[in-house]
Write a protein that holds these residues in place. Structure first.
Motif, PDB file in Angstrom:
ATOM      1  N   SER A 166       1.325  10.053   5.835  1.00 30.52           N
ATOM      2  CA  SER A 166       0.218   9.354   6.488  1.00 30.52           C
ATOM      3  C   SER A 166      -0.293  10.145   7.685  1.00 30.52           C
ATOM      4  N   GLY A 167      -1.301   9.578   8.359  1.00 26.86           N
ATOM      5  CA  GLY A 167      -1.890  10.237   9.518  1.00 26.86           C
ATOM      6  C   GLY A 167      -2.963  11.227   9.103  1.00 26.86           C
ATOM      7  N   PRO A 168      -3.832  11.591  10.044  1.00 30.31           N
ATOM      8  CA  PRO A 168      -4.965  12.467   9.710  1.00 30.31           C
ATOM      9  C   PRO A 168      -4.544  13.844   9.209  1.00 30.31           C
ATOM     10  N   ASP A 169      -3.359  14.323   9.613  1.00 30.46           N
ATOM     11  CA  ASP A 169      -2.912  15.636   9.161  1.00 30.46           C
ATOM     12  C   ASP A 169      -1.659  15.546   8.300  1.00 30.46           C
ATOM     13  N   GLY A 170      -1.340  14.346   7.809  1.00 31.74           N
ATOM     14  CA  GLY A 170      -0.206  14.202   6.911  1.00 31.74           C
ATOM     15  C   GLY A 170       1.138  14.435   7.559  1.00 31.74           C
ATOM     16  N   ARG A 171       1.273  14.120   8.848  1.00 35.49           N
ATOM     17  CA  ARG A 171       2.534  14.331   9.552  1.00 35.49           C
ATOM     18  C   ARG A 171       3.169  13.028  10.041  1.00 35.49           C
ATOM     19  N   GLN A 172       2.705  11.905   9.559  1.00 35.30           N
ATOM     20  CA  GLN A 172       3.196  10.626  10.056  1.00 35.30           C
ATOM     21  C   GLN A 172       3.786   9.809   8.908  1.00 35.30           C
ATOM     22  N   PRO A 173       4.817   8.988   9.203  1.00 30.85           N
ATOM     23  CA  PRO A 173       5.238   8.000   8.210  1.00 30.85           C
ATOM     24  C   PRO A 173       4.201   6.885   8.128  1.00 30.85           C
ATOM     25  N   PRO A 174       4.168   6.083   7.079  1.00 33.96           N
ATOM     26  CA  PRO A 174       5.167   6.099   6.013  1.00 33.96           C
ATOM     27  C   PRO A 174       4.927   7.192   4.984  1.00 33.96           C
ATOM     28  N   ILE A 175       6.004   7.524   4.275  1.00 36.12           N
ATOM     29  CA  ILE A 175       5.934   8.373   3.087  1.00 36.12           C
ATOM     30  C   ILE A 175       6.081   7.450   1.885  1.00 36.12           C
ATOM     31  N   MET A 176       5.104   7.505   0.999  1.00 37.57           N
ATOM     32  CA  MET A 176       5.080   6.591  -0.136  1.00 37.57           C
ATOM     33  C   MET A 176       4.709   7.360  -1.407  1.00 37.57           C
ATOM     34  N   GLY A 177       5.207   6.870  -2.513  1.00 30.95           N
ATOM     35  CA  GLY A 177       4.669   7.298  -3.793  1.00 30.95           C
ATOM     36  C   GLY A 177       3.526   6.380  -4.161  1.00 30.95           C
ATOM     37  N   ASN A 178       2.366   6.947  -4.439  1.00 38.98           N
ATOM     38  CA  ASN A 178       1.196   6.150  -4.818  1.00 38.98           C
ATOM     39  C   ASN A 178       0.750   6.534  -6.221  1.00 38.98           C
ATOM     40  N   ALA A 179       0.345   5.532  -6.986  1.00 41.24           N
ATOM     41  CA  ALA A 179      -0.055   5.751  -8.373  1.00 41.24           C
ATOM     42  C   ALA A 179      -1.574   5.827  -8.482  1.00 41.24           C
ATOM     43  N   TYR A 180      -2.027   6.767  -9.312  1.00 39.79           N
ATOM     44  CA  TYR A 180      -3.450   6.964  -9.574  1.00 39.79           C
ATOM     45  C   TYR A 180      -3.660   7.069 -11.078  1.00 39.79           C
ATOM     46  N   LEU A 181      -4.827   6.647 -11.538  1.00 42.24           N
ATOM     47  CA  LEU A 181      -5.164   6.867 -12.937  1.00 42.24           C
ATOM     48  C   LEU A 181      -5.072   8.359 -13.235  1.00 42.24           C
ATOM     49  N   ASP A 182      -4.620   8.683 -14.429  1.00 43.46           N
ATOM     50  CA  ASP A 182      -4.347  10.077 -14.772  1.00 43.46           C
ATOM     51  C   ASP A 182      -5.567  10.955 -14.525  1.00 43.46           C
ATOM     52  N   ASN A 183      -5.316  12.097 -13.868  1.00 49.63           N
ATOM     53  CA  ASN A 183      -6.369  13.074 -13.559  1.00 49.63           C
ATOM     54  C   ASN A 183      -7.526  12.447 -12.800  1.00 49.63           C
ATOM     55  N   SER A 184      -7.186  11.588 -11.847  1.00 48.64           N
ATOM     56  CA  SER A 184      -8.214  10.862 -11.104  1.00 48.64           C
ATOM     57  C   SER A 184      -7.721  10.626  -9.687  1.00 48.64           C
ATOM     58  N   SER A 185      -8.674  10.302  -8.810  1.00 49.52           N
ATOM     59  CA  SER A 185      -8.328   9.877  -7.453  1.00 49.52           C
ATOM     60  C   SER A 185      -8.472   8.370  -7.293  1.00 49.52           C
ATOM     61  N   ASP A 186      -8.608   7.659  -8.403  1.00 40.82           N
ATOM     62  CA  ASP A 186      -8.743   6.203  -8.373  1.00 40.82           C
ATOM     63  C   ASP A 186      -7.356   5.558  -8.345  1.00 40.82           C
ATOM     64  N   PRO A 187      -7.050   4.793  -7.303  1.00 37.03           N
ATOM     65  CA  PRO A 187      -5.737   4.135  -7.247  1.00 37.03           C
ATOM     66  C   PRO A 187      -5.521   3.234  -8.452  1.00 37.03           C
ATOM     67  N   LEU A 188      -4.270   3.144  -8.892  1.00 36.84           N
ATOM     68  CA  LEU A 188      -3.970   2.359 -10.085  1.00 36.84           C
ATOM     69  C   LEU A 188      -3.922   0.871  -9.794  1.00 36.84           C
ATOM     70  N   GLY A 189      -3.226   0.467  -8.743  1.00 32.57           N
ATOM     71  CA  GLY A 189      -3.042  -0.961  -8.498  1.00 32.57           C
ATOM     72  C   GLY A 189      -2.122  -1.562  -9.552  1.00 32.57           C
ATOM     73  N   ASP A 190      -2.122  -2.888  -9.654  1.00 28.17           N
ATOM     74  CA  ASP A 190      -1.316  -3.540 -10.682  1.00 28.17           C
ATOM     75  C   ASP A 190      -1.904  -3.263 -12.059  1.00 28.17           C
ATOM     76  N   VAL A 191      -1.023  -3.073 -13.033  1.00 27.46           N
ATOM     77  CA  VAL A 191      -1.448  -2.925 -14.427  1.00 27.46           C
ATOM     78  C   VAL A 191      -1.523  -4.323 -15.029  1.00 27.46           C
ATOM     79  N   VAL A 192      -2.713  -4.717 -15.501  1.00 23.07           N
ATOM     80  CA  VAL A 192      -2.907  -6.055 -16.058  1.00 23.07           C
ATOM     81  C   VAL A 192      -3.265  -5.928 -17.528  1.00 23.07           C
ATOM     82  N   PHE A 193      -2.378  -6.401 -18.385  1.00 24.26           N
ATOM     83  CA  PHE A 193      -2.637  -6.472 -19.829  1.00 24.26           C
ATOM     84  C   PHE A 193      -3.045  -7.907 -20.158  1.00 24.26           C
TER      85      PHE A 193
END
Length: 771
Positions: free
Chosen positions: A551-578
């Motif tokens: 996190s942070g403007p230069d990527g030097r701040q916590p939190p550190i998280m794994g975030n999911a994105y649609l494949d080959n995209s910058s669109d966040p995945l969010g919950d998967v709803v079937f």
């Protein structure tokens, strides 16, 4: 126990004494002087040659070779303290009861403070300790407030003594100047009272620090004596270790081009005596490293220390807003921080092919298998393995710079929630009134590059019987309960009672790609099972990437998280709803069926009068109905009774369809001839039969499979038909008449039943079997 000051003299007697003595009221009421000295009182006011804070002692009376009456303080008990030169910063560390002396005949003769009580923080509460044994590291202590004989006046008859001022903190004064104070016990008036059962904020400290104008932590200038002294001390900083951590975003257990140190990361350090402290890493851009100082703990350089910085410690106390694995720990010779990719962030220092680049390396068996793994770390540990400072080259040297740096690395992981929804209205999204489907099989295909079968760090199968050591750690640390967790690269699960399932601890995919590749070469896949009688109204497979992000403007701040994105995209995945719907089949009745005795037998008069009669085209009289008029009440508008239903004498007993009944009028309407050619009457007849089919075949509104494909709710069909009836477009009226006629003629026995979505999933066909 609430530690309170002793009562001061009352105002009126003091005022009277001053007046009777002929003294101005504002005069200093304390006579005499104090001086600092050495440990034997040999040199008084030795304020320019002290080499350590430990060398400074207080002499309450005359200078050497001076008579005892010279500059003598009045007899009595006194408190002393050490501050910065301004007096605003209290440096004495211990409780005021530890700093009490007695003066007789102008010299210090007793140290009542030896019987006082000091307080230190231990396990979140105040613990009472000795005033003469000051805690240092762990369970070790050092002697303080040493009470020695004065070489000049120590014998008969005075028996003068000197008292050591230590313990006290370093002065903020750049010249090393301190101020010693003394005041009668009766004149001590602290601003902050210490409560050993209270909190640990700034206003409740054992030394009772508290400054206000005219009150220096309980010492009032007119009732006090002071003496400045200077210590030319090179601060003893033995065996300093610097701490750092970096973001191992691509999960390869080394720092790569573009990866950065993380500031304000929480860590814990435990020494060989099992005493643990916690702190945060510094922003080193100002040149101030994060350090562990082994001051006053030289004997512990050969003890076992532990460093940790993960959230799953026993105390659950660190980095709680992050989700991450620790991947490695490195020990390097210390280098001061400089900009990215130079100094300690130079990737060349982290070359895993050359062990000489570092003093020692610890990597996690999972997720970082490596030729240099020494086996000391567990599979998924977020703890740095135990280490011995001396074994890493730490020596008991006096220096202001760290000798080594221990650097830990983290990679974020993601948790993905899957929802399985009964999509009643067939719109492919979850609406507020739609419920989840329990016990529906869903599965996750782990990113192939991460699996051991493809050279990755994660075993293809993790269960209580296969790779059971990894399984035990993952269950213990992350609370996963499935068994197996992974099977041949798949995580097979069932949705819970709310129709939800969370796949946890998903590491960044693209393992082995070039550092910080924007779009990894592979992907995760999550999918749902299918079953006969069910139809998906959304995608049944989703492909996505997991990226580790700081996190942070230069990527030097916590939190550190794994975030999911649609494949080959910058669109966040969010919950998967079937979303899914199921179809049951029903046989509808024609308008002729509802006209005859069988239909009339099913029909309820109340349904007609309370619902049908409220709708266009049945709520008011029309021009085309000849054998009755709307609404259906069994009578014409003029009060004449409607004739009995056709062949009413043959209608089953108990069905009231005789003259003047609602059912008789409905029966006539359904088969009324359309000699006038008004298309609205045929539409109204088919719609009436359709409404009876909705009520008595489907049990209420439902979603239907349309004859030409697709779906439409019965409510929408009815609304569209009424709108056509209300309009003037004969083509639209004929279209809905024909559509409704088609539905009304559909029969399960003919292999052409009306397919509909039930309002409750319990009425659906069987769920899919587990994977």
């Amino acid at each position: 126990m609430n530690i309170r000051s002793k009562p001061r003299f009352s105002v009126l007697p003091m005022f009277a004494a001053l007046v009777l003595a002929g003294l101005p009221i504002g005069a200093n009421a304390l006579s005499g002087a104090i001086f600092t000295t050495t440990d034997d009182g040999g040199i008084v006011n030795e304020n320019v040659r002290y080499g350590s804070k430990l060398e400074v002692y207080l002499d309450g009376g005359p200078r050497m070779n001076a008579p005892a009456s010279a500059a003598a303080l009045p007899d009595g008990n006194y408190y002393f303290q050490v501050t910065d030169p301004s007096g605003k910063d209290l440096l004495s560390r211990d409780h005021i009861s530890c700093r009490e002396i007695k003066i007789e005949n102008g010299v210090i003769t007793e140290y009542p403070g030896a019987g006082g009580t000091n307080y230190v923080k231990q396990k979140g509460v105040w613990q009472a300790v000795s005033c003469t044994e000051y805690p240092t590291n762990g369970n070790k202590t050092m002697a303080v407030h040493e009470f020695n004989s004065d070489i000049d006046h120590g014998g008969d008859p005075l028996h003068a003594m000197v008292i050591q001022l230590y313990p006290y903190d370093d002065t903020p004064n750049n010249g090393g100047v301190y101020k010693a104070w003394i005041t009668p016990v009766g004149d001590y008036d602290p601003i902050n009272e210490f409560d050993d059962g209270g909190g640990m904020g700034a206003a409740n400290q054992p030394n009772q620090e508290g400054y206000q104008a005219g009150n220096f932590h309980g010492f009032i200038p007119r009732f006090a004596k002071t003496d400045n002294f200077k210590v030319k001390e090179k601060k003893p900083q033995f065996g300093i270790i610097a701490l750092r951590n970096y973001h191992d975003a691509n999960l390869n257990c080394r720092l790569d081009l573009g990866e950065k140190f993380i500031w304000q990361w929480q860590y814990g350090i435990e020494d060989g005596l099992n005493v643990r402290n916690a702190d945060n890493t510094n922003d080193e851009s100002s040149g101030d490293p994060t350090t562990i100082l082994l001051k006053e703990a030289l004997g512990q350089l050969n003890d076992i220390w532990s460093l940790d910085h993960f959230r799953w410690t026993e105390d659950q106390d660190k980095n709680l807003n992050s989700q991450y694995f620790t991947t490695s720990g490195y020990v390097h010779d210390y280098q001061a921080f400089s900009s990215l990719n130079t100094g300690p962030e130079d990737p060349n220092l982290w070359d895993g092919d050359d062990a000489n680049d570092f003093i020692q390396r610890f990597v996690m068996e999972m997720p970082c298998p490596d030729l240099f793994d020494d086996g000391l770390a567990p599979h998924t540990s977020n703890e740095f393995s135990d280490f011995i400072p001396a074994a890493l080259g730490v020596e008991p040297l006096v220096s202001s710079d760290p000798q080594i740096t221990i650097t830990l690395s983290q990679v974020g992981f993601a948790n993905i929630k899957v929802k399985k929804i009964f999509d009643t209205n067939n719109n492919g999204i979850q609406d507020g009134n739609e419920v989840g489907l329990a016990n529906w099989p869903v599965r996750l295909k782990y990113a192939p590059s991460l699996l051991e079968s493809n050279g990755g760090p994660v075993p293809d199968t993790i269960s209580s019987t296969v790779n059971s050591d990894v399984y035990a750690e993952v269950v213990a640390r992350f609370g996963l309960t499935a068994d197996p967790i992974l099977e041949n690269g798949y995580a097979n699960r069932m949705t819970d009672a709310n129709g939800e399932m969370t796949f946890g601890v998903l590491l960044p995919n693209g393992y082995g790609d070039a550092p910080l590749t924007q779009y990894p070469s592979d992907y995760y896949q999550v999918e749902e099972a299918t079953a006969q009688g069910w139809m998906a109204t959304s995608s049944i497979t989703i492909e996505f990437d997991v990226r580790s992000e700081a996190s942070g403007p230069d990527g030097r701040q916590p939190p550190i998280m794994g975030n999911a994105y649609l494949d080959n995209s910058s669109d966040p995945l969010g919950d998967v709803v079937f979303t899914n719907i199921c179809f049951n089949e029903a046989s509808f009745g024609t308008k002729g069926y509802w006209h005859n005795k069988n239909g009339l037998g099913e029909m309820e008069t109340a349904f007609v009068t309370s619902y049908i009669n409220t709708l266009d085209p049945y709520d008011s009289e029309t021009s085309y109905f000849g054998k009755g008029d709307e609404p259906f009440d069994g009578m014409f508008t003029n009060g004449t009774l409607v004739d009995p239903a056709y062949k009413n004498d043959k209608v089953t007993d108990g069905i009231s369809a005789g003259a003047g009944t609602v059912k008789a009028e409905v029966s006539h309407f359904l088969i009324d001839s359309n000699g006038g050619g008004d298309p609205r009457e045929q539409l109204a007849q088919q719609l009436l039969a359709f409404l009876f089919n909705i009520e008595y075949r489907l049990g209420g509104d439902a979603v239907l499979m349309m004859p030409g494909g697709g779906t439409m709710s019965t409510a929408d069909i009815v609304s569209a038909a009424i709108a056509a009836w209300q309009g003037t477009d004969a083509a639209a009226q004929n279209h809905y008449k024909t559509l409704l006629d088609t539905f009304n003629n559909m029969k399960v026995a003919d292999g052409n039943g009306v397919k509909y979505v039930p309002s409750n999933p319990s009425q659906c066909p069987a769920l899919p079997v587990a994977y």
